[in-house]
Structure formats: structure tokens, C-alpha cells
Design an enzyme around this catalytic site. Structure first.
Site, short mmCIF file in Angstrom:
data_model
loop_
_atom_site.label_atom_id
_atom_site.label_comp_id
_atom_site.label_asym_id
_atom_site.label_seq_id
_atom_site.Cartn_x
_atom_site.Cartn_y
_atom_site.Cartn_z
CE1 TYR A 88 46.81 30.32 25.18
CE2 TYR A 88 47.67 31.77 23.47
CZ TYR A 88 47.32 31.55 24.78
OH TYR A 88 47.44 32.57 25.69
CG ASN B 108 47.82 32.98 19.43
OD1 ASN B 108 47.79 31.76 19.59
ND2 ASN B 108 48.95 33.66 19.46
CE LYS B 109 49.72 28.40 18.09
NZ LYS B 109 49.85 29.03 19.41
CB THR B 110 44.72 28.67 11.92
OG1 THR B 110 45.03 27.32 12.31
CG2 THR B 110 45.99 29.37 11.45
#
Length: 392
Positions: A191, A193-195
Site C-alpha cells: 500500500y 504508506n508501506k516500506t
């Protein structure tokens, strides 16, 4: 020197998260679109291959359009269905539990460890009953759960483990990457906002070829023949059979194109996140805060989130802290409102805060601070300065 309201208002807004997309990703997407193949095809297969190679071993990687889809596919492949129970932590996003309901089974919510905020192993043991079929531990914020204890407990009771690793790429536990720890299936999220990101998307990984085959089958309508293979075949290959009522969970090549380039940057991203976490640790250490748990020996934290908890001695509450940071142009979030506080889960399973004392108390004091690789050192020092101004 204290900043004036005018000076604060002139500063750009800092979100709590933002993707780090470069020219490499943009060029890969453009090439993908010019190729004429934009849905699941060669880039999706390349992304799967390279992701599996990153994890190493006998890992099979299956790209999906969300981690939610991946969790659903994993539990379906394990045969979870009506009458079954699956143990999940209350401190997680609703997707972890809702996929259990998709299959007609019941999630059993349990509390978390007060230090790590990961699922409490003792609470798992207490919750196991005659209908329990699986455990879904969530590697909260990017720190691995106590997987040795969880896998040992699962083996003793004949249960399957599906790791919700939406926060945990690349997290290391006792020298091994999450995704290679011996559970039945691990599911990652990409998604925004993930790493690392593909916009929307996820990856299901398993070393069990039978589970991998079932997940691949159900990922795209339960069709017996790979769609990409049919469409690129130079000989007639129109025939296929629907062998199960599957889902529409495939990842597009456009999304995979982003993922291919993001994966090549993941080690640099991880190093930057770790450095930022260290800067927060140093800058916030003397404030009335409970800082995040650190990874132990032989382990690494992915630092997807940097979650602090206000101590009782703090002069303001969590909501006021969020408000004052917002006035200074700093975005925050809360991870998470525990599931037992949401109307559906609360009312369906007759849940109360008293059943989850650690998660409930933690929720009322926690705030997620900005942490993303595009943040400059000056941006981070601005956050630290604001925290100090508000809390000292």
C-alpha cells in the site's frame, strides 16, 4: 528560539507518510504502458520472481492486488470455513479479521504484549479452543512477533500460522527474513504508506507448493489455465476450465512495474528508516513518552511506523498532542483503533475494553509520528522540535 505562529504557518505540511517514487519507477511504468501489456503479465511474473529471490530459499511468491486479498487467499487455501476460529490480535487493521469472516469463520481477538505491541503469546494459548484452526500474528509497526513461541504453540495444537507481514518488509527475526520463518503463508502489503509500494498491492509467499498452487488458482477466478500464457501463446490456447469459484485478486503489470523498481531500493529504504528511528530515539528520549521497542540480537525492525505512547506524567493527552502537532503543520495518525472498539466487532462478539487492557490503554496514549524516506533531516528535526515544544 520559539517559533511564532506566523513562522509555523509558513512551513510546509508534513504528512505522517508518503511514498518515495523516483524516475526509475516512472520510466518502468511508461515502458509497461508502451508494451501494450498492462494487466497481469510479464512484469507481474518478473516481480514475483525477484521478490522470491530476495527472500531466498524455496519461497514461492504470488502477487496480488492487496494484502487483504492475500490473507483471504491464504486462509481459503488452508481450508478455513464456517465453524472454524482464527486467533488475531485486536491491535490491527480490520482486514486481518475481516478475511476470516469472508470465509464464514470467526476471528477470536486477543490482547497484545505491553512492550512490543505484538500479539501476546500467552493470550493466544488461553484463546485456543476446540474450533481453533489458525493463528494470524501481525508484525506490528515492522517488529517481528515472537515467532518461535508462536510456531511451537501452533505445532503443539495442530494449528496453521499465517503471518500478517503488512508492516514487515524487510524485517529480520533471529537472522532470517520474515517470509522464511516456517509458517504456512506470509502476506506482505505494498500500500502507498508501506516500506515499499505498488500503489495498491501485496505479495503472498509460501514454501508449500500445494498451497501456492491453490492460491494461484483462486487468485484469478479459479481458472485452470494462466491467462497470460493463453493470450501470448502462438498456437490456439483459448480453452480453459473453471475448477473453483475463485476471486479477482491479480496484480496488474502497471503496479508490478512500480514494485520491480521499489524492490531494488528496499535495502536503501530500510537503512534510511533505521537511521530515522535512531534520530527519533535520541531526540525524544527525555520526554514523557514510551518509545517503540527495538529489535533484539540477530533481528532488524522494518520501521514501517514510529509509534510513541504518552506516559501518565505527560501534561497533555493524546488527542491534544495530535491537535497541537497539526497546528504546527505536522501530520500524525493512530495505529490502531483496536478492533474491539469498532461497532461491528464489538457488537458481533460482545467485546469490552476490559478484555483487552494492554491494547486499550495503549490506544488511548499512542500516536504515530511521520517517518518516510523522503523526509529530510530538517523535516525530522522539525517534528522532534515540535514534540519538545509541546511536551516540555
Amino acid at each position: 528560539m520559539k517559533q511564532t505562529q506566523q513562522e509555523i504557518g509558513a512551513l510546509p505540511f508534513l504528512p505522517f507518510a508518503a511514498p518515495d517514487i523516483g524516475e526509475e519507477e516512472i520510466a518502468e511504468v511508461i515502458d509497461c504502458m508502451r508494451s501494450g501489456w498492462v494487466t497481469t503479465g510479464p512484469r507481474s511474473k518478473q516481480f514475483e520472481h525477484e521478490f522470491g529471490a530476495y527472500l531466498g530459499g524455496q519461497t514461492q511468491a504470488i502477487a496480488v492486488n492487496s494484502a487483504t486479498a492475500g490473507l483471504h487467499l491464504a486462509l481459503e487455501a488452508l481450508g478455513i470455513g464456517p465453524g472454524d476460529e482464527v486467533i488475531v490480535p485486536t491491535l490491527t487493521f480490520t482486514a486481518t479479521a475481516e478475511v476470516v469472516r469472508y470465509l464464514g469463520a470467526d476471528p477470536v481477538l486477543v490482547d497484545v504484549d505491553p512492550h512490543t505491541l505484538n500479539i501476546d503469546v500467552a493470550a493466544i494459548a488461553h484463546a485456543i479452543g476446540p474450533r481453533t484452526r489458525a493463528i494470524v500474528p501481525v508484525h506490528y509497526a515492522g517488529l517481528a512477533c515472537d515467532m518461535d513461541a508462536i510456531l511451537e504453540l501452533a505445532a503443539a495444537h495442530g494449528l496453521k500460522v499465517v503471518e500478517d507481514a503488512a508492516h514487515a518488509f524487510p524485517t529480520v527475526y533471529k537472522g532470517a527474513l520474515v517470509g522464511t520463518l516456517g509458517s504456512a503463508v506470509t502476506v506482505f502489503s505494498f500500500y502507498a504508506n508501506k516500506t515499499m509500494t505498488t500503489g495498491e498491492g501485496g505479495m503472498v509467499v509460501t514454501s508449500d507448493p500445494e498451497l501456492a498452487a491453490r492460491i494461484r488458482l483462486m487468485r484469478l477466478h479459479g481458472i485452470s489455465q494462466d491467462a497470460f500464457a493463453r493470450y501470448v501463446s502462438r498456437t490456439p490456447a483459448w480453452f480453459y476450465e473453471v475448477v473453483a469459484p475463485g476471486f479477482k485478486y491479480n496484480l496488474t503489470d502497471i503496479a508490478a512495474a512500480i514494485g520491480i523498481q521499489q524492490l531494488r531500493k528496499i535495502d536503501r529504504f530500510a537503512q534510511r528508516r533505521a537511521a530515522m528511528a535512531q534520530a527519533y530515539e535520541a531526540g525524544l528520549a527525555d520526554l514523557p513518552l514510551r518509545l517503540p521497542a527495538q529489535a533484539g540480537p540477530g533481528a532488524t525492525h522494518a520501521w514501517h511506523l514510529y509509534v510513541v505512547r504518552l506516559e501518565a506524567a505527560a501534561r497533555i493527552g493524546r488527542d491534544e498532542l495530535i491537535g497541537q502537532l497539526s497546528e504546527r503543520g505536522i501530520g500524525t495518525s493512530v495505529h490502531f483503533i483496536p478492533l474491539h472498539r469498532h461497532p461491528y466487532w464489538r457488537d458481533t462478539y460482545h467485546l469490552t475494553p476490559e478484555q483487552f487492557p494492554v491494547a486499550d490503554a495503549s490506544y488511548q496514549s499512542m500516536v504515530t509520528l511521520p517517518l518516510y524516506t523522503r523526509m529530510s533531516e530538517a523535516d525530522q528535526q522539525r517534528v522532534i522540535g515540535a514534540m519538545r515544544a509541546v511536551l516540555q
